[in-house]
Design a protein around this motif. Structure first.
Motif, PDB file in Angstrom:
ATOM      1  N   VAL A 192      -4.039   4.813   9.603  1.00 55.27           N
ATOM      2  CA  VAL A 192      -3.552   4.767   8.136  1.00 55.27           C
ATOM      3  C   VAL A 192      -5.114   4.994   7.607  1.00 55.27           C
ATOM      4  CG1 VAL A 192      -3.822   2.076   6.975  1.00 55.27           C
ATOM      5  CG2 VAL A 192      -2.256   3.445   8.777  1.00 55.27           C
ATOM      6  N   LYS A 193      -4.971   5.760   6.357  1.00 54.39           N
ATOM      7  CA  LYS A 193      -6.371   6.502   5.571  1.00 54.39           C
ATOM      8  C   LYS A 193      -6.273   5.677   4.557  1.00 54.39           C
ATOM      9  CE  LYS A 193      -6.872  10.202   8.752  1.00 54.39           C
ATOM     10  NZ  LYS A 193      -7.819  10.018   9.380  1.00 54.39           N
ATOM     11  N   ASP A 194      -7.259   5.625   3.611  1.00 55.64           N
ATOM     12  CA  ASP A 194      -7.370   5.597   2.362  1.00 55.64           C
ATOM     13  C   ASP A 194      -7.297   7.080   1.478  1.00 55.64           C
ATOM     14  OD1 ASP A 194      -9.189   6.072  -0.226  1.00 55.64           O
ATOM     15  OD2 ASP A 194     -10.101   4.723   0.015  1.00 55.64           O
ATOM     16  N   PRO A 195      -6.196   7.052   1.094  1.00 57.50           N
ATOM     17  CA  PRO A 195      -6.009   8.484   0.494  1.00 57.50           C
ATOM     18  C   PRO A 195      -6.379   8.814  -0.340  1.00 57.50           C
ATOM     19  CG  PRO A 195      -4.757   6.444  -0.156  1.00 57.50           C
ATOM     20  CD  PRO A 195      -5.565   6.188   0.107  1.00 57.50           C
ATOM     21  N   ARG A 196      -7.845   9.150  -0.618  1.00 55.87           N
ATOM     22  CA  ARG A 196      -9.337   9.707  -1.373  1.00 55.87           C
ATOM     23  C   ARG A 196      -9.710   9.827  -0.810  1.00 55.87           C
ATOM     24  NH1 ARG A 196     -11.257   4.824  -4.863  1.00 55.87           N
ATOM     25  NH2 ARG A 196     -11.177   4.323  -2.586  1.00 55.87           N
ATOM     26  N   THR A 197      -9.770   9.541   0.621  1.00 56.62           N
ATOM     27  CA  THR A 197     -11.819   9.497   1.022  1.00 56.62           C
ATOM     28  C   THR A 197     -10.788  10.344   2.613  1.00 56.62           C
ATOM     29  OG1 THR A 197     -11.668   7.540   2.296  1.00 56.62           O
ATOM     30  CG2 THR A 197     -12.511   8.478   0.568  1.00 56.62           C
ATOM     31  N   MET A 198      -9.604  10.188   3.040  1.00 57.99           N
ATOM     32  CA  MET A 198      -9.109  10.487   4.143  1.00 57.99           C
ATOM     33  C   MET A 198      -9.581   9.862   5.011  1.00 57.99           C
ATOM     34  SD  MET A 198      -6.277  10.890   3.724  1.00 57.99           S
ATOM     35  CE  MET A 198      -5.503  12.218   4.642  1.00 57.99           C
ATOM     36  N   GLU A 199     -10.571   8.654   5.119  1.00 56.46           N
ATOM     37  CA  GLU A 199     -11.057   7.993   6.239  1.00 56.46           C
ATOM     38  C   GLU A 199     -10.228   7.148   6.588  1.00 56.46           C
ATOM     39  OE1 GLU A 199     -15.048   8.309   7.529  1.00 56.46           O
ATOM     40  OE2 GLU A 199     -15.220  10.033   6.372  1.00 56.46           O
ATOM     41  N   SER A 200     -10.708   6.648   7.704  1.00 53.53           N
ATOM     42  CA  SER A 200      -9.333   5.632   8.588  1.00 53.53           C
ATOM     43  C   SER A 200      -9.971   4.209   8.250  1.00 53.53           C
ATOM     44  CB  SER A 200      -9.497   5.484   9.839  1.00 53.53           C
ATOM     45  OG  SER A 200      -9.623   7.323  10.587  1.00 53.53           O
ATOM     46  N   VAL A 201      -8.997   3.016   7.862  1.00 55.06           N
ATOM     47  CA  VAL A 201      -9.365   1.855   7.764  1.00 55.06           C
ATOM     48  C   VAL A 201      -9.756   1.227   9.016  1.00 55.06           C
ATOM     49  CG1 VAL A 201      -7.542   1.972   5.722  1.00 55.06           C
ATOM     50  CG2 VAL A 201      -7.287   1.310   8.307  1.00 55.06           C
ATOM     51  N   THR A 202     -10.560   0.223   8.858  1.00 55.11           N
ATOM     52  CA  THR A 202     -11.111  -0.584   9.422  1.00 55.11           C
ATOM     53  C   THR A 202      -9.389  -1.122  10.676  1.00 55.11           C
ATOM     54  OG1 THR A 202     -12.345  -1.138   8.170  1.00 55.11           O
ATOM     55  CG2 THR A 202     -12.862  -2.505   9.996  1.00 55.11           C
ATOM     56  N   ARG A 203      -9.687  -1.282  11.596  1.00 51.61           N
ATOM     57  CA  ARG A 203      -8.724  -1.686  12.754  1.00 51.61           C
ATOM     58  C   ARG A 203      -8.638  -3.761  12.365  1.00 51.61           C
ATOM     59  NH1 ARG A 203      -7.716   2.533  17.659  1.00 51.61           N
ATOM     60  NH2 ARG A 203      -7.289   0.132  18.635  1.00 51.61           N
ATOM     61  N   ASP A 204      -8.002  -4.088  11.220  1.00 49.41           N
ATOM     62  CA  ASP A 204      -8.439  -5.196  11.299  1.00 49.41           C
ATOM     63  C   ASP A 204      -7.001  -5.953  11.007  1.00 49.41           C
ATOM     64  OD1 ASP A 204      -8.213  -4.263   8.435  1.00 49.41           O
ATOM     65  OD2 ASP A 204     -10.345  -4.997   7.779  1.00 49.41           O
ATOM     66  N   GLY A 205      -5.994  -4.944  10.863  1.00 52.00           N
ATOM     67  CA  GLY A 205      -4.892  -5.795  10.485  1.00 52.00           C
ATOM     68  C   GLY A 205      -4.004  -6.163   8.663  1.00 52.00           C
ATOM     69  N   LYS A 206      -5.546  -5.912   8.266  1.00 54.30           N
ATOM     70  CA  LYS A 206      -5.357  -6.254   6.830  1.00 54.30           C
ATOM     71  C   LYS A 206      -6.068  -5.532   5.741  1.00 54.30           C
ATOM     72  CE  LYS A 206      -8.270 -10.879   8.023  1.00 54.30           C
ATOM     73  NZ  LYS A 206      -9.413 -10.946   8.714  1.00 54.30           N
ATOM     74  N   THR A 207      -7.002  -4.224   5.999  1.00 53.37           N
ATOM     75  CA  THR A 207      -7.302  -3.025   5.112  1.00 53.37           C
ATOM     76  C   THR A 207      -5.920  -2.273   5.402  1.00 53.37           C
ATOM     77  OG1 THR A 207      -9.553  -3.874   6.522  1.00 53.37           O
ATOM     78  CG2 THR A 207      -9.372  -2.008   4.873  1.00 53.37           C
ATOM     79  N   MET A 208      -5.367  -2.261   3.924  1.00 51.10           N
ATOM     80  CA  MET A 208      -4.269  -0.948   4.039  1.00 51.10           C
ATOM     81  C   MET A 208      -5.017   0.197   2.993  1.00 51.10           C
ATOM     82  SD  MET A 208      -1.070  -3.498   2.055  1.00 51.10           S
ATOM     83  CE  MET A 208      -2.371  -4.669   1.308  1.00 51.10           C
ATOM     84  N   GLY A 209      -4.033   1.011   3.739  1.00 49.68           N
ATOM     85  CA  GLY A 209      -4.081   1.778   3.527  1.00 49.68           C
ATOM     86  C   GLY A 209      -2.929   3.268   3.914  1.00 49.68           C
TER      87      GLY A 209
END
Ligand SMILES: Nc1ncnc2c1ncn2[C@@H]1O[C@H](COP(=O)(O)OP(=O)(O)OP(=O)(O)O)[C@@H](O)[C@H]1O
Length: 582
Positions: A370-387
């Motif tokens: 699951v990534k931030d589509p602008r940066t293609m960085e992976s989101v934090t595995r916290d069950g909250k940060t969306m991507g």
């Protein structure tokens, strides 16, 4: 070691066609197909496929020609999954719920050479062919073959050719050309068009083979299953189980209609062990006159989020559910919510909540994230940060037929397939879908997952189905608006009661500002709720802040559904922009 060469003995192109030959050799006398009074063994199925493939060749079908079929889950539909690629052609299964205009568009776009039509769909096919002829865009019309009722032939025809005649006149000893390149196309499936115009998704032999193996493993399907065809085969080739049942030497129980009576009746008479279906079929099973299950039935569900409350109810009937998530572009399921033993001791509600998550990648996929589509960085595995949920691996399509633009948009240059779905990763690595990017509601800068609000609505005892969409709000920009269908209960349920139920279970900003009761929700041909239609309707509501009108009883309205004009909202770029605000 690097000088050891590939040869015919150690490097064979992957194709699901090998599953059929193996089943015919190993399970030759075992039932391959049961359809009412008709049944075949694997040896017979193999021979019938050889005959049909040779007949297709005699109709001048050559490599990579498209052969389309418009049929429900009948034996012919199953056989074509092998016979068509055995003739070197590409199978295009058409959704039987489409209208004539859409079918004409698919026949034209795919340049189908042969068009197989089940006898019940002849009027629809005739209309589609008339439209094609009138359009002046088509250069050559497909050859039409009617598939008559196999048990009680009706004589209905559309032209001269009939399926059983082609099978009868074919060569049972036909030897298919070897697949020389596993990247060759084997199937063409059009997306269902929930969010945009349908696109032609092309599968390779390799992708189909590997996806089939992954799903057998992911679902834990052992040998000799009895598989009930409740999921249409036209939907991603039955999520690959058309090929998968052959790979396991199973029995295909083919049914024409997915009614509760057919499902419960066939489960009882054939001791069904496995079936796939979208979560909406759970409602059909729950609302019907139930027959108790004598043995547990494994269900693989997906295509839409199954609310935890619905999972609890269906499992209490004796079904055992595995949840998967996928897309046409991923050859059906790409994630499976693999069950872990350590969850066995949890309470049923907690188990259903874990199971409602979409899960982890099937084995064929090299990776999922699951990534931030602008940066293609992976989101934090916290069950909250969306991507955005992104996938890579051999189950992913070759691309969209004749649509280089859409293909390049779908494939990110960093080697990912962009799903257009918004999700989170939990600390244990399981992914949970929060929404399609087009469905996220942004209210006063907060992102609201419509799926989370729907999950709460499903916990209200009077609610049968629920869909939540964005509604314009003078203060917050957007606010959630719920569309709900109700169970037939003696006491009328009021909008205020549903809103109160949401208030008890959700933070204030997620509570729907309006609840609209409807007789039914608009659905696509694959049974998905068409939220773009609901959004169009929500835009017209003038009592948008009904629940905020303190002291005033909110209006309870019954909408008789009328399809508003289609509104194709944002394109992919805008989705990405919306995501970047998450
Ligand atoms: N288990 C699931 N939970 C939630 N959503 C799911 C699940 N499985 C599939 N989906 C949704 O279904 C979508 C895939 O649907 P499909 O490939 O049938 O085409 P479509 O999206 O309906 O059509 P189009 O792409 O033309 O809009 C996924 O992108 C996802 O949004």
């Amino acid at each position: 070691m690097d000088r050891l060469a590939k040869c015919g003995a150690n490097y064979v192109p992957l194709t699901p066609l090998t599953f059929l030959k193996r089943a015919a050799n190993v399970y030759s006398n075992r039932k391959s197909i049961i359809h009412g009074r008709v049944s075949f063994t694997w040896q017979q199925t193999y021979e019938r496929c050889c005959r049909l493939a040779s007949s297709l060749k005699s109709l001048n079908i050559v490599k990579n020609n498209v052969v389309s079929v418009l049929a429900p889950n009948i034996p012919a539909m199953y056989e074509m999954h092998f016979a068509v690629p055995m003739a070197g052609a590409v199978l295009n299964t058409i959704n039987t719920r489409l209208d004539a205009r859409n079918i004409a568009t698919i026949l034209n776009h795919s340049e189908a050479k042969v068009f197989f039509v089940d006898y019940q769909y002849v009027p629809l096919a005739r209309d589609a062919l008339r439209l094609l002829m009138a359009s002046n865009i088509i250069t050559s019309m497909p050859l039409v073959v009617v598939i008559d009722d196999i048990a009680n032939p009706t004589g209905i025809r559309l032209g001269k050719l009939e399926y059983e005649h082609l099978v009868a006149r074919g060569d049972p000893g036909y030897v298919p050309d070897e697949i020389t390149d596993e990247w060759d196309p084997t199937a063409l499936n059009y997306t269902s068009g929930t969010t945009s115009e349908p696109k032609g998704v092309v599968y390779s032999h390799r992708g189909a083979y590997l996806s089939t193996l992954s799903l057998i493993l992911g679902w834990g399907m052992k040998t000799e299953p009895v598989y009930l065809w409740s999921l249409p085969m036209f939907h991603c080739n039955g999520w690959t189980f058309t090929w998968g049942v052959a790979a396991r030497g199973g029995t295909n129980v083919c049914i024409r209609d997915t009614t509760a009576a057919e499902i419960y009746g066939n489960i009882a008479s054939h001791k069904v062990t496995h079936m796939c279906c979208a979560p909406i079929v759970f409602n059909i099973l729950l609302e019907a006159d139930r027959r108790p299950l004598t043995t547990p039935v494994e269900i693989l569900t997906g295509g839409a989020p199954p609310p935890a409350a619905l999972l609890e109810k269906i499992e209490s009937l004796g079904f055992h559910v595995v949840h998967a998530y996928g897309l046409t572009e991923a050859t059906g399921p790409a994630l499976v919510c693999e069950w872990q033993k350590k969850w066995d001791h949890l309470a049923r509600e907690a188990q259903s909540r874990l199971k409602a998550r979409q899960g982890i990648s099937i084995l064929t996929l090299a990776d999922v994230d699951v990534k931030d589509p602008r940066t293609m960085e992976s989101v934090t595995r916290d069950g909250k940060t969306m991507g955005e949920i992104v996938l890579r691996g051999s189950s992913i399509m070759k691309g969209y037929l004749k649509d280089a633009n859409a293909t390049s948009k779908a494939f990110h240059e960093k080697g990912w397939f962009m799903t257009g779905d918004v999700g989170v990763v939990h600390p244990d690595g399981y992914i949970e879908i929060k929404d399609r990017s087009k469905d996220v509601i942004i209210s006063g800068g907060e992102n609201i997952s419509s799926v989370e609000v729907e999950a709460i609505l499903y916990r209200h005892p009077a609610v049968v189905e629920a869909a939540v969409v964005a509604m314009p709000h003078p203060k917050w920009g957007e606010s959630p608006c719920a569309f709900v269908t109700l169970r037939k209960t003696p006491a009328a349920v009021k909008e205020a009661e549903i809103i109160q139920h949401c208030r008890k279970n959700l933070p204030g900003f997620m509570v729907p500002k309006k609840v609209q009761f409807v007789k039914e929700l608009p659905k696509t041909s694959t049974g998905k709720i068409q939220k773009f239609q609901l959004r169009a309707l929500a835009k017209t509501f003038d009592d948008v802040v009904s629940s905020e009108n303190h002291g005033k009883e909110p209006s309870v309205s019954q909408t008789n559904w009328e399809m508003p004009t289609r509104d194709y909202h944002q394109d992919h770029q805008e989705q990405i922009f919306a995501l970047s605000r998450l």
